[in-house]
Write a protein that holds these residues in place. Structure first.
Motif, PDB file in Angstrom:
ATOM      1  N   ASN A 245       2.036  23.512   4.148  1.00 43.34           N
ATOM      2  CA  ASN A 245       1.886  24.286   2.927  1.00 43.34           C
ATOM      3  C   ASN A 245       2.489  23.540   1.743  1.00 43.34           C
ATOM      4  O   ASN A 245       3.415  22.750   1.878  1.00 43.34           O
ATOM      5  N   SER A 246       1.951  23.835   0.582  1.00 40.52           N
ATOM      6  CA  SER A 246       2.435  23.174  -0.633  1.00 40.52           C
ATOM      7  C   SER A 246       3.818  23.710  -1.011  1.00 40.52           C
ATOM      8  O   SER A 246       4.066  24.914  -1.011  1.00 40.52           O
ATOM      9  N   ARG A 247       4.726  22.798  -1.314  1.00 36.50           N
ATOM     10  CA  ARG A 247       6.052  23.147  -1.832  1.00 36.50           C
ATOM     11  C   ARG A 247       6.222  22.630  -3.259  1.00 36.50           C
ATOM     12  O   ARG A 247       7.344  22.510  -3.758  1.00 36.50           O
ATOM     13  N   VAL A 248       5.099  22.309  -3.884  1.00 33.57           N
ATOM     14  CA  VAL A 248       5.111  21.743  -5.233  1.00 33.57           C
ATOM     15  C   VAL A 248       5.519  22.817  -6.230  1.00 33.57           C
ATOM     16  O   VAL A 248       5.112  23.986  -6.117  1.00 33.57           O
ATOM     17  N   ALA A 249       6.329  22.428  -7.203  1.00 31.21           N
ATOM     18  CA  ALA A 249       6.755  23.361  -8.245  1.00 31.21           C
ATOM     19  C   ALA A 249       5.535  23.884  -8.996  1.00 31.21           C
ATOM     20  O   ALA A 249       4.539  23.173  -9.186  1.00 31.21           O
ATOM     21  N   GLN A 250       5.617  25.151  -9.447  1.00 30.25           N
ATOM     22  CA  GLN A 250       4.464  25.808 -10.045  1.00 30.25           C
ATOM     23  C   GLN A 250       3.957  25.077 -11.281  1.00 30.25           C
ATOM     24  O   GLN A 250       2.748  24.950 -11.481  1.00 30.25           O
ATOM     25  N   GLU A 251       4.873  24.549 -12.090  1.00 24.49           N
ATOM     26  CA  GLU A 251       4.432  23.875 -13.316  1.00 24.49           C
ATOM     27  C   GLU A 251       3.702  22.569 -13.014  1.00 24.49           C
ATOM     28  O   GLU A 251       2.850  22.127 -13.808  1.00 24.49           O
ATOM     29  N   ALA A 252       4.018  21.946 -11.861  1.00 24.07           N
ATOM     30  CA  ALA A 252       3.339  20.700 -11.488  1.00 24.07           C
ATOM     31  C   ALA A 252       2.070  20.968 -10.687  1.00 24.07           C
ATOM     32  O   ALA A 252       1.164  20.127 -10.651  1.00 24.07           O
ATOM     33  N   GLU A 253       1.990  22.140 -10.045  1.00 21.05           N
ATOM     34  CA  GLU A 253       0.853  22.476  -9.185  1.00 21.05           C
ATOM     35  C   GLU A 253      -0.468  22.410  -9.941  1.00 21.05           C
ATOM     36  O   GLU A 253      -1.492  21.947  -9.412  1.00 21.05           O
ATOM     37  N   HIS A 254      -0.451  22.857 -11.191  1.00 18.18           N
ATOM     38  CA  HIS A 254      -1.693  22.926 -11.970  1.00 18.18           C
ATOM     39  C   HIS A 254      -2.139  21.561 -12.479  1.00 18.18           C
ATOM     40  O   HIS A 254      -3.267  21.437 -12.959  1.00 18.18           O
ATOM     41  N   HIS A 255      -1.288  20.572 -12.381  1.00 13.47           N
ATOM     42  CA  HIS A 255      -1.631  19.255 -12.927  1.00 13.47           C
ATOM     43  C   HIS A 255      -1.903  18.225 -11.838  1.00 13.47           C
ATOM     44  O   HIS A 255      -2.082  17.047 -12.143  1.00 13.47           O
ATOM     45  N   ILE A 256      -1.945  18.658 -10.565  1.00 16.71           N
ATOM     46  CA  ILE A 256      -2.204  17.706  -9.482  1.00 16.71           C
ATOM     47  C   ILE A 256      -3.620  17.153  -9.622  1.00 16.71           C
ATOM     48  O   ILE A 256      -4.590  17.899  -9.781  1.00 16.71           O
ATOM     49  N   HIS A 257      -3.743  15.844  -9.583  1.00 19.60           N
ATOM     50  CA  HIS A 257      -5.040  15.207  -9.740  1.00 19.60           C
ATOM     51  C   HIS A 257      -5.042  13.877  -9.002  1.00 19.60           C
ATOM     52  O   HIS A 257      -4.000  13.254  -8.831  1.00 19.60           O
TER      53      HIS A 257
ATOM     54  N   LEU B 253       0.831  -1.205   0.000  1.00 17.71           N
ATOM     55  CA  LEU B 253       0.000   0.000   0.000  1.00 17.71           C
ATOM     56  C   LEU B 253       0.866   1.255   0.000  1.00 17.71           C
ATOM     57  O   LEU B 253       0.570   2.226  -0.722  1.00 17.71           O
ATOM     58  N   LEU B 254       1.932   1.256   0.783  1.00 17.05           N
ATOM     59  CA  LEU B 254       2.801   2.437   0.841  1.00 17.05           C
ATOM     60  C   LEU B 254       3.485   2.686  -0.502  1.00 17.05           C
ATOM     61  O   LEU B 254       3.552   3.829  -0.977  1.00 17.05           O
ATOM     62  N   PHE B 255       3.995   1.641  -1.125  1.00 15.35           N
ATOM     63  CA  PHE B 255       4.658   1.821  -2.412  1.00 15.35           C
ATOM     64  C   PHE B 255       3.667   2.260  -3.490  1.00 15.35           C
ATOM     65  O   PHE B 255       3.959   3.152  -4.297  1.00 15.35           O
ATOM     66  N   LEU B 256       2.496   1.627  -3.509  1.00 17.48           N
ATOM     67  CA  LEU B 256       1.498   2.015  -4.511  1.00 17.48           C
ATOM     68  C   LEU B 256       0.970   3.415  -4.220  1.00 17.48           C
ATOM     69  O   LEU B 256       0.711   4.197  -5.154  1.00 17.48           O
ATOM     70  N   GLY B 257       0.817   3.748  -2.932  1.00 19.81           N
ATOM     71  CA  GLY B 257       0.406   5.114  -2.580  1.00 19.81           C
ATOM     72  C   GLY B 257       1.444   6.123  -2.993  1.00 19.81           C
ATOM     73  O   GLY B 257       1.111   7.212  -3.496  1.00 19.81           O
ATOM     74  N   ALA B 258       2.718   5.794  -2.791  1.00 19.37           N
ATOM     75  CA  ALA B 258       3.778   6.695  -3.249  1.00 19.37           C
ATOM     76  C   ALA B 258       3.725   6.858  -4.760  1.00 19.37           C
ATOM     77  O   ALA B 258       3.933   7.958  -5.291  1.00 19.37           O
ATOM     78  N   GLY B 259       3.419   5.750  -5.460  1.00 19.11           N
ATOM     79  CA  GLY B 259       3.259   5.857  -6.910  1.00 19.11           C
ATOM     80  C   GLY B 259       2.109   6.766  -7.293  1.00 19.11           C
ATOM     81  O   GLY B 259       2.196   7.515  -8.266  1.00 19.11           O
ATOM     82  N   SER B 260       1.032   6.718  -6.511  1.00 21.69           N
ATOM     83  CA  SER B 260      -0.108   7.604  -6.765  1.00 21.69           C
ATOM     84  C   SER B 260       0.279   9.065  -6.551  1.00 21.69           C
ATOM     85  O   SER B 260      -0.139   9.952  -7.310  1.00 21.69           O
ATOM     86  N   VAL B 261       1.102   9.325  -5.524  1.00 21.40           N
ATOM     87  CA  VAL B 261       1.594  10.689  -5.280  1.00 21.40           C
ATOM     88  C   VAL B 261       2.463  11.150  -6.450  1.00 21.40           C
ATOM     89  O   VAL B 261       2.309  12.261  -6.968  1.00 21.40           O
ATOM     90  N   ILE B 262       3.374  10.300  -6.867  1.00 22.82           N
ATOM     91  CA  ILE B 262       4.271  10.641  -7.981  1.00 22.82           C
ATOM     92  C   ILE B 262       3.460  10.856  -9.256  1.00 22.82           C
ATOM     93  O   ILE B 262       3.739  11.774 -10.040  1.00 22.82           O
ATOM     94  N   HIS B 263       2.448  10.028  -9.451  1.00 30.03           N
ATOM     95  CA  HIS B 263       1.567  10.173 -10.619  1.00 30.03           C
ATOM     96  C   HIS B 263       0.864  11.521 -10.581  1.00 30.03           C
ATOM     97  O   HIS B 263       0.725  12.198 -11.613  1.00 30.03           O
ATOM     98  N   ALA B 264       0.420  11.932  -9.383  1.00 26.44           N
ATOM     99  CA  ALA B 264      -0.283  13.212  -9.256  1.00 26.44           C
ATOM    100  C   ALA B 264       0.639  14.393  -9.493  1.00 26.44           C
ATOM    101  O   ALA B 264       0.203  15.452  -9.978  1.00 26.44           O
ATOM    102  N   LEU B 265       1.923  14.233  -9.163  1.00 21.50           N
ATOM    103  CA  LEU B 265       2.881  15.335  -9.262  1.00 21.50           C
ATOM    104  C   LEU B 265       3.744  15.256 -10.517  1.00 21.50           C
ATOM    105  O   LEU B 265       4.822  15.847 -10.566  1.00 21.50           O
ATOM    106  N   SER B 266       3.275  14.513 -11.496  1.00 20.98           N
ATOM    107  CA  SER B 266       3.951  14.447 -12.806  1.00 20.98           C
ATOM    108  C   SER B 266       5.388  13.939 -12.695  1.00 20.98           C
ATOM    109  O   SER B 266       6.296  14.437 -13.359  1.00 20.98           O
ATOM    110  N   GLY B 267       5.602  12.967 -11.790  1.00 22.08           N
ATOM    111  CA  GLY B 267       6.903  12.323 -11.705  1.00 22.08           C
ATOM    112  C   GLY B 267       7.792  12.804 -10.574  1.00 22.08           C
ATOM    113  O   GLY B 267       8.891  12.274 -10.397  1.00 22.08           O
ATOM    114  N   GLU B 268       7.358  13.781  -9.791  1.00 20.99           N
ATOM    115  CA  GLU B 268       8.192  14.296  -8.696  1.00 20.99           C
ATOM    116  C   GLU B 268       8.273  13.284  -7.552  1.00 20.99           C
ATOM    117  O   GLU B 268       7.261  12.722  -7.128  1.00 20.99           O
ATOM    118  N   GLN B 269       9.495  13.030  -7.042  1.00 16.65           N
ATOM    119  CA  GLN B 269       9.701  12.064  -5.969  1.00 16.65           C
ATOM    120  C   GLN B 269      10.326  12.675  -4.716  1.00 16.65           C
ATOM    121  O   GLN B 269      10.377  12.031  -3.665  1.00 16.65           O
TER     122      GLN B 269
END
Length: 594
Positions: free
Chosen positions: A381-393, A287-303
């Motif tokens: 607070n969000s520290r996500v890069a601006q270009e990835a912020e708009h694509h979080i899903h 679950l943790l690995f797949l959840g991490a994959g879901s996070v990475i998927h949401a952030l366009s590859g950010e790890q």
């Protein structure tokens, strides 16, 4: 269904072959049906076989598929002559049955999850071909009835891991990671193979049951020798997880630490507890690995967790399931992890108080670094890069569905083995030796409370550092100085491996290459040069001596022929002229001398 148990590994193997042979021609929907459907059938077949196994008095089933290696006679280490024949067979007992359900069940969920994760990636068919073959190799490993067949399954797992780690081979980092996994894992595999050879010459067989029966006398000694390394492994890997910033790397070192826990249990004789923790760990760590994959998927590859934060409201499904897994691995009741960890720690306490203390401390570290991951990813607070912020899903339900199922298992999966008298431990009794002595119930409860309090302290500490006072991590890193950098760089184990193994293998390869170039190729090239030299000398001898003599003789004969041709013209008048001239010369000779 037990008589057709061989279908369980065969089905995913068939899926892998379909994908790798004709997968390029398949649409993604058809590829998904094959890649997920066949592992799903394998899981269903495993459930049927498990049900039948429960109905057998000894909870065991063995079958021989065919004779694999009829090696024949050979000398054992004691001088006796053995006759080695290795069968390709399947052994299903309580231990392999637990592993069978875990591997097919969790493996099926991972295949379903991958449909969503890989939906827009290239090489879709190739990925699922590797995944199907990975599952096949795992099933060969756990269903094998002898060590050589298990080794073959293990090597298959290693090969498929190499394929999957280096799947994005156009990326230099992925290709390098794949090569590293392949090369470095050969070190352990070499030890495995040497062990197989040692068993062969010692026992004259590689059959599990035969070797187990013969080796029972050495069991107590092996326990005494197997406690130290797991304890070191558990705390060593946990300390590395404290400071890593890559979300997958934290989970990777967490896995190593939990493996240390499992081997710690084996070291104190709590084999059922080790398998119990392996089972619960499969739920929440998957679950943790797949959840991490879901996070990475949401952030366009950010790890990098330093570039996350504030994701709770944006991907709540992933966040809730990750919270369940984080609580479970931290040992918070009543989730699965608390029961399996408590069994291990109680057994350690009964066997060695120092080992128990280190295990308890490691449990606190686990809770700390796992909630560090959770807070850095989903809190604040969000520290996500601006270009990835708009694509979080949020991930699609093909990904969220397996997360929900695994979250449910992480919550309730521990109740099957909540006590040493639970059905899980009783089911494994025929496989393992006598379990360690049980502690009084009151003491066992005290130890459980202590473990929960330590885990709670780790969670609170993580909350203080990564939510309330976020300046503390940097201050702690500065205060630790060189120690922090040593741990951040994983105690320089990679560099040590490079220095001791990888670079030495490279040096050996370069030396062999130099020997091949300078000696082998030099000898071949030298022989070629000598052959050309003797051929040139032979050519000159043939041209100037042999041909010269032949040509000289021909010239001499030609000269004689030229003189003969002057007289042999074929004209009668010429012959008459020569006759008259000869007569005149003879007459002149006689006139002068007489």
């Amino acid at each position: 269904m037990l008589n057709t148990i061989w279908l369980i590994p065969l089905l995913p193997a068939l899926g892998g072959l379909v994908h790798l042979l004709v997968g390029r021609r398949l649409a993604n929907k058809l590829a998904s049906l094959v890649s997920v459907g066949l592992p799903g059938l394998s899981f269903a077949w495993a459930l049927g076989c498990f049900y039948e196994l429960l109905g057998r008095p000894d909870h065991s089933f063995a079958t021989t598929l065919y004779t694999w290696i009829p090696a024949g006679a050979f000398h054992l280490s004691n001088g006796a002559v053995g006759d080695l024949t290795i069968q390709a067979g399947i052994l299903l007992d309580p231990l392999s049955a637990v592993m069978l359900l875990v591997v097919t069940g969790v493996g099926f969920l991972i295949h379903v999850y991958s449909i969503g994760y890989m939906a827009h990636e290239g090489g879709y068919y190739r990925f699922f071909g590797y995944m199907n073959l990975f599952l096949f190799s795992m099933l060969v490993l756990i269903l094998a009835d002898n060590y050589l067949m298990m080794f073959a399954g293990w090597e298959g797992v290693g090969l498929c891991s190499y394929f999957l780690i280096g799947f994005y081979f156009n990326k230099k980092s992925a290709a390098a990671a794949g090569k590293k996994a392949f090369v470095v894992n050969r070190i352990g595999d070499a030890g495995f193979l040497l062990g197989v050879m040692l068993l062969t010459v010692t026992f004259g067989t590689l059959d599990f049951q035969t070797i187990t029966d013969a080796a029972r006398k050495g069991e107590a000694a092996s326990r005494l020798l197997s406690v130290g390394d797991p304890v070191v492994t558990a705390i060593w890997a946990a300390s590395i997880g404290l400071v890593q910033n890559d979300i997958k790397r934290v989970l990777a070192y967490s896995t190593v630490s939990q493996l240390g826990y499992m081997f710690l249990a084996c070291g104190v004789g709590a084999f059922a507890a080790a398998i119990f923790h392996l089972m619960t760990h499969a739920f929440f760590k998957a679950l943790l690995f797949l959840g991490a994959g879901s996070v990475i998927h949401a952030l366009s590859g950010e790890q990098d967790m330093r570039k996350m934060g504030g994701l709770w409201s944006k991907i709540p499904g992933t966040a809730w399931t990750m919270l369940a897994a984080t609580l479970a691995i931290s040992g918070v009741p009543p989730l699965a992890g608390v029961f399996s960890k408590e069994e291990i720690l109680a057994s350690a306490f009964a066997g060695n108080k120092v080992v128990w203390g280190i295990g308890l401390f490691t449990a606190g570290l686990t809770a700390f670094y796992m909630f560090r991951l959770f807070f850095m990813t989903f809190w604040g607070n969000s520290r996500v890069a601006q270009e990835a912020e708009h694509h979080i899903h949020e991930s699609p339900w093909t990904m969220l569905g397996p997360l929900v199922v695994l979250a449910a298992l992480s919550v309730v999966g521990g109740f099957v083995g909540a006590t040493s008298k639970a059905p899980f431990a009783a089911f494994l009794d025929p496989v393992f030796a006598k379990p360690p002595a049980q502690l009084p119930r009151e003491l066992d409860l005290v130890l459980t409370i202590a473990a929960v309090l330590v885990a709670t302290a780790g969670i609170i500490f993580a909350y203080q550092m990564y939510v309330r006072r976020r300046e503390l991590p940097d201050r702690a890193a500065q205060a630790a100085g060189p120690v922090y950098h040593v741990v951040l760089n994983k105690y320089y184990v990679d560099e040590l491996y490079d220095a001791i193994f990888v670079n030495r293998v490279k040096n050996l390869g370069n030396s062999l290459a130099a020997f091949d170039l300078g000696v082998v190729d030099g000898g071949v090239n030298g022989a070629g040069w000598l052959t050309r030299l003797t051929a040139d000398a032979s050519g000159l001898w043939d041209l100037y001596v042999v041909d010269g003599l032949v040509n000289l003789l021909a010239f001499f004969v030609k000269g004689l022929g030229w003189a003969a041709r002057a007289f042999q013209t074929g004209l009668v008048q010429s012959y008459a002229f020569f006759i008259v001239m000869g007569v005149l010369l003879l007459m002149a000779y006689y006139l002068v001398h007489f």
